[in-house]
Design an enzyme around this catalytic site. Sequence first.
Site, short mmCIF file in Angstrom:
data_model
loop_
_atom_site.label_atom_id
_atom_site.label_comp_id
_atom_site.label_asym_id
_atom_site.label_seq_id
_atom_site.Cartn_x
_atom_site.Cartn_y
_atom_site.Cartn_z
N THR A 175 70.16 -28.70 7.65
CA THR A 175 69.23 -29.38 7.29
C THR A 175 68.99 -29.03 5.54
O THR A 175 69.10 -28.21 5.18
CB THR A 175 67.97 -29.15 7.82
OG1 THR A 175 66.85 -29.73 7.41
CG2 THR A 175 67.50 -27.63 7.65
N GLU A 200 65.69 -28.84 13.36
CA GLU A 200 65.56 -27.41 13.81
C GLU A 200 64.97 -27.50 15.30
O GLU A 200 65.08 -26.44 15.98
CB GLU A 200 64.44 -26.59 13.03
CG GLU A 200 64.72 -26.20 11.74
CD GLU A 200 64.39 -27.08 10.79
OE1 GLU A 200 64.39 -28.25 10.85
OE2 GLU A 200 64.38 -26.75 9.46
N LYS A 211 46.46 -32.76 -2.86
CA LYS A 211 45.18 -32.25 -3.14
C LYS A 211 44.74 -32.52 -4.38
O LYS A 211 44.78 -32.18 -5.40
CB LYS A 211 45.24 -30.68 -3.10
CG LYS A 211 44.14 -29.96 -2.69
CD LYS A 211 44.41 -28.60 -2.11
CE LYS A 211 42.97 -27.86 -1.47
NZ LYS A 211 43.22 -26.67 -1.03
N TRP A 234 41.88 -33.14 0.47
CA TRP A 234 43.39 -33.59 1.07
C TRP A 234 43.26 -34.97 1.00
O TRP A 234 42.43 -35.85 1.37
CB TRP A 234 43.77 -32.95 2.32
CG TRP A 234 43.93 -31.54 2.44
CD1 TRP A 234 43.00 -30.57 2.96
CD2 TRP A 234 44.75 -30.77 1.60
NE1 TRP A 234 43.56 -29.39 2.73
CE2 TRP A 234 44.71 -29.47 1.96
CE3 TRP A 234 45.77 -31.22 0.75
CZ2 TRP A 234 45.36 -28.27 1.41
CZ3 TRP A 234 46.72 -29.93 0.38
CH2 TRP A 234 46.43 -28.63 0.78
#
Length: 533
Positions: free
Chosen positions: A183, A330, A439, A444
């Site tokens: 990855t 994964e 942010k 957020w």
Amino acid sequence: MQSLMMDLPLQLKSVLWRAENLYGHKEIITRRGDQFESCTFRDFGRRVRRLSNALAEIGIRHGDRVGTLAWNTQEHLEAYFAVPCMGAVLHTINSRLSPEQIGYIITHADDTVLLVSPDQVPVLIELRDHLNGVKAVVQLSGEAPEWSLPIPLYSYEDLIADASEEYEYPDLDENTAAGMCYTSGTTGAPKGVVYSHRSTVLHALMLCLHGTIGVDEAERYLLVTPMSHVNSWGMPYACLLQGATVVLPGEHPIGSDYLDIIEQTRATVFVGAVTVGMIMRRELEDNPTAFDISSLHTMWLGGQAPPVSEMRWWKKQFGVSIAQAWGMTEASPVLTFSSLTTANRDRDEEERFQVLARQGLPLPLVEIKLVDDHGNEQPWDGNSPGEIYVRSPWVISEYYDDIRSRDSFAGGWFRTGDIGTITSDGYVEVVDRAKDLIKSGGEWISSVALENALIGHPGIQEASVVAAPDPKWIERPVAFVVQRHHVTTDELRTYLKERFPSFWVPERFEFVSSLPKTSVGKFDKKLLRSQFV
Ligand code: AMP
């Protein structure tokens, strides 16, 4: 007390056995230029064993790594079985990575033999210094050219021509490595993931359940997700397990090719990246009657969240349903799948789209939790974001030979790096990658939510939102957009203000002709941040 059940290992040879013995007449169809070539599962099995014998002949032994740098073709699929069934490890390499990354990966995985498409032969010449451990290279199609490296280069068909069709595959420990995939993180060298026979078989079985893509013998699956990326989402194994027809797009496909393949092969389900779905839409908008895609009923789009506007468009124009899964290299890769529980099935169409826009329910055997910045578990109330942690038999327990492993695990859980919420009835929604979340003034902002809204604007074709440093607010969102027709910044700001708190709305819009994509076809935010912001 121990059970008295047979301790039969989960192995990929059982998938091949089933494909050959139950579905010998079913087909694998590969696009070869403007032709299509078909091979029955029965003949495929024979060729798989010939390849195993040929690989044994050139020195491949139990545990050796066989790298592939190749397109989605029948020969690549033959390697998917021939290599792991003989006890060796199939290491699929993404040819869209940079030569340095490919060189690093070949060396780190210690590949002994490389199976490559013709267009990758020049890449290997460039990488000669990384090939010290490589004993042989096999070109998967066409005649092998003259070349200058001191490693034998074979043509695939010549190599397997005289090999025996018999190969008694050994019984392997189910935890034996079957495959590897790297990855490419945003920083540092790529990290290696090693799949086992057990994880791969369980993941394939899961893809055959209802509530997932539910691979079915009656369907014809066009597998566009690269076979170099997480085993093409595990679909080749699931299709052979269930006797479903496999359609492979072959070498160098482009947007119109996918539509042509659907027309020519009567594919019923398309599996590929969200961005490829968008390319096909553009093609159809430009040429609405050029392709007969009436066979198609479902598109499984992934890699990033498919916008609701895409779901609506495909349903309205062509009656095609869009399904999505969330996952990662994964996790083999699938962790959640968007499906409708009975409570949601009775809702009206627009509400159903909103449910399907979430990443879906965790699959059977996937455990999941949300953890905030202070390590506290978050409630499943659809509102409290946290990093998503997972556990499953098809999730890694560590990266291959990499000290960075320890940062990604906590108490036996894998930290996905994705921030999400979970509703009380178990629907996961990915708010953002932790590193892409913006942010601003202590609050957020989800780049994904802004992007999906922008893509839903009739004047916008593609959109990507990234954080730009800001002296006052620390970060502010910047939107990069590709226009379908002319729109102004003011129009876009007004449109977003109707949907989001005003502090979410970017001040800055960059109008570009196209957006850069990563090696696995997602919008490349890292490049956008470094190039433009
Ligand atoms: P990769 O390992 O390259 O397949 O990338 C995995 C990452 O892609 C995940 O961690 C997510 O951030 C993102 N991703 C994959 N599927 C989805 C999805 N359906 N919705 C949102 N993000 C996704």
